[in-house]
Design a protein around this motif. Structure first.
Motif, mmCIF file in Angstrom:
data_model
loop_
_atom_site.group_PDB
_atom_site.id
_atom_site.type_symbol
_atom_site.label_atom_id
_atom_site.label_comp_id
_atom_site.label_asym_id
_atom_site.label_seq_id
_atom_site.Cartn_x
_atom_site.Cartn_y
_atom_site.Cartn_z
ATOM 1 N N ASP A 1 14.317 -36.411 76.820
ATOM 2 C CA ASP A 1 14.839 -35.325 76.001
ATOM 3 C C ASP A 1 15.018 -34.037 76.808
ATOM 4 O O ASP A 1 14.123 -33.634 77.552
ATOM 5 N N ARG A 2 16.177 -33.387 76.661
ATOM 6 C CA ARG A 2 16.486 -32.162 77.394
ATOM 7 C C ARG A 2 15.426 -31.080 77.148
ATOM 8 O O ARG A 2 14.988 -30.398 78.068
ATOM 9 N N LYS A 3 14.995 -30.915 75.885
ATOM 10 C CA LYS A 3 13.996 -29.887 75.568
ATOM 11 C C LYS A 3 12.666 -30.185 76.248
ATOM 12 O O LYS A 3 11.977 -29.282 76.705
ATOM 13 N N PHE A 4 12.305 -31.473 76.326
ATOM 14 C CA PHE A 4 11.083 -31.861 77.023
ATOM 15 C C PHE A 4 11.176 -31.458 78.490
ATOM 16 O O PHE A 4 10.238 -30.886 79.050
ATOM 17 N N CYS A 5 12.319 -31.746 79.119
ATOM 18 C CA CYS A 5 12.510 -31.405 80.534
ATOM 19 C C CYS A 5 12.415 -29.900 80.752
ATOM 20 O O CYS A 5 11.766 -29.446 81.705
ATOM 21 N N GLU A 6 13.068 -29.126 79.886
ATOM 22 C CA GLU A 6 13.034 -27.670 80.019
ATOM 23 C C GLU A 6 11.610 -27.139 79.870
ATOM 24 O O GLU A 6 11.166 -26.289 80.640
ATOM 25 N N LYS A 7 10.885 -27.639 78.876
ATOM 26 C CA LYS A 7 9.504 -27.198 78.652
ATOM 27 C C LYS A 7 8.624 -27.587 79.840
ATOM 28 O O LYS A 7 7.845 -26.779 80.343
ATOM 29 N N TYR A 8 8.773 -28.810 80.286
ATOM 30 C CA TYR A 8 7.965 -29.306 81.403
ATOM 31 C C TYR A 8 8.233 -28.484 82.662
ATOM 32 O O TYR A 8 7.312 -28.060 83.356
ATOM 33 N N ASN A 9 9.513 -28.235 82.954
ATOM 34 C CA ASN A 9 9.869 -27.456 84.142
ATOM 35 C C ASN A 9 9.404 -26.009 84.025
ATOM 36 O O ASN A 9 9.017 -25.387 85.015
ATOM 37 N N HIS A 10 9.420 -25.440 82.815
ATOM 38 C CA HIS A 10 8.909 -24.087 82.602
ATOM 39 C C HIS A 10 7.408 -24.041 82.906
ATOM 40 O O HIS A 10 6.927 -23.116 83.571
ATOM 41 N N GLU A 11 6.678 -25.049 82.429
ATOM 42 C CA GLU A 11 5.242 -25.110 82.697
ATOM 43 C C GLU A 11 4.976 -25.252 84.189
ATOM 44 O O GLU A 11 4.045 -24.656 84.717
ATOM 45 N N CYS A 12 5.815 -26.033 84.879
ATOM 46 C CA CYS A 12 5.661 -26.173 86.331
ATOM 47 C C CYS A 12 5.905 -24.840 87.014
ATOM 48 O O CYS A 12 5.202 -24.488 87.955
ATOM 49 N N GLY A 13 6.916 -24.116 86.541
ATOM 50 C CA GLY A 13 7.225 -22.809 87.121
ATOM 51 C C GLY A 13 6.103 -21.806 86.947
ATOM 52 O O GLY A 13 5.939 -20.891 87.746
ATOM 53 N N ASN A 14 5.311 -21.990 85.896
ATOM 54 C CA ASN A 14 4.166 -21.108 85.646
ATOM 55 C C ASN A 14 2.921 -21.579 86.372
ATOM 56 O O ASN A 14 1.853 -21.015 86.200
ATOM 57 N N LEU B 1 14.963 -33.643 85.980
ATOM 58 C CA LEU B 1 16.284 -33.052 85.766
ATOM 59 C C LEU B 1 17.026 -33.921 84.768
ATOM 60 O O LEU B 1 17.292 -35.092 85.029
ATOM 61 N N TYR B 2 17.338 -33.361 83.641
ATOM 62 C CA TYR B 2 17.996 -34.094 82.561
ATOM 63 C C TYR B 2 19.436 -34.436 82.930
ATOM 64 O O TYR B 2 20.186 -33.583 83.420
ATOM 65 N N ILE B 3 19.814 -35.693 82.719
ATOM 66 C CA ILE B 3 21.209 -36.097 82.804
ATOM 67 C C ILE B 3 21.524 -36.987 81.608
ATOM 68 O O ILE B 3 20.637 -37.610 81.031
ATOM 69 N N ASP B 4 22.782 -36.989 81.232
ATOM 70 C CA ASP B 4 23.238 -37.878 80.171
ATOM 71 C C ASP B 4 24.633 -38.371 80.536
ATOM 72 O O ASP B 4 25.167 -38.021 81.601
ATOM 73 N N ALA B 5 25.237 -39.168 79.673
ATOM 74 C CA ALA B 5 26.551 -39.749 79.954
ATOM 75 C C ALA B 5 27.594 -38.662 80.184
ATOM 76 O O ALA B 5 28.460 -38.795 81.061
ATOM 77 N N ASN B 6 27.522 -37.564 79.444
ATOM 78 C CA ASN B 6 28.481 -36.477 79.575
ATOM 79 C C ASN B 6 28.351 -35.771 80.928
ATOM 80 O O ASN B 6 29.346 -35.474 81.587
#
Length: 111
Positions: A74-87, A96-101
């Motif tokens: 999930d994109r939101k999971f990735c963003e939250k996880y990466n934010h926590e890593c940044g902190n 890094l989130y990727i999808d078909a689009n």
């Protein structure tokens, strides 16, 4: 513990490991780079030819200190996880989130 299996995209024999808190397999392919096995899952199908080209061109190659990898989590999971890593709260991986689009449009905005 690392084991070997075929890369799910290019069929090269590659090392992989399973994280302690999930069932995802993290593959480290010399051609496709680092990704979670859910990148090619059946829930969120991605054209395998497009995925192969995308990963080969934008590969995050295994290396000392490289913590990024592609995932379809999930994109939101990735963003939250990466934010926590940044902190500094988490330090081991940066999904890094990727999808078909993203793959079809060769989108690099998330890298």
């Amino acid at each position: 513990m690392e084991k070997e299996m075929q890369c799910l995209v290019c069929q090269t024999n590659v090392p992989y490991y399973i994280t302690h808190n999930s069932d995802s397999q993290h593959l480290q392919c010399p051609v496709c780079g680092k990704y979670e096995s859910n990148v090619v899952d059946h829930i969120k199908p991605i054209n395998k030819n497009q995925l192969s080209a995308y990963l080969a061109y934008h590969a995050i190659l295994p290396g000392d200190g490289e913590t990024r990898h592609y995932t379809t989590l999930d994109r939101k999971f990735c963003e939250k996880y990466n934010h926590e890593c940044g902190n500094g709260e988490l330090v081991h991986v940066h999904p890094l989130y990727i999808d078909a689009n993203i793959v079809a449009n060769n989108d690099l905005t998330l890298i």
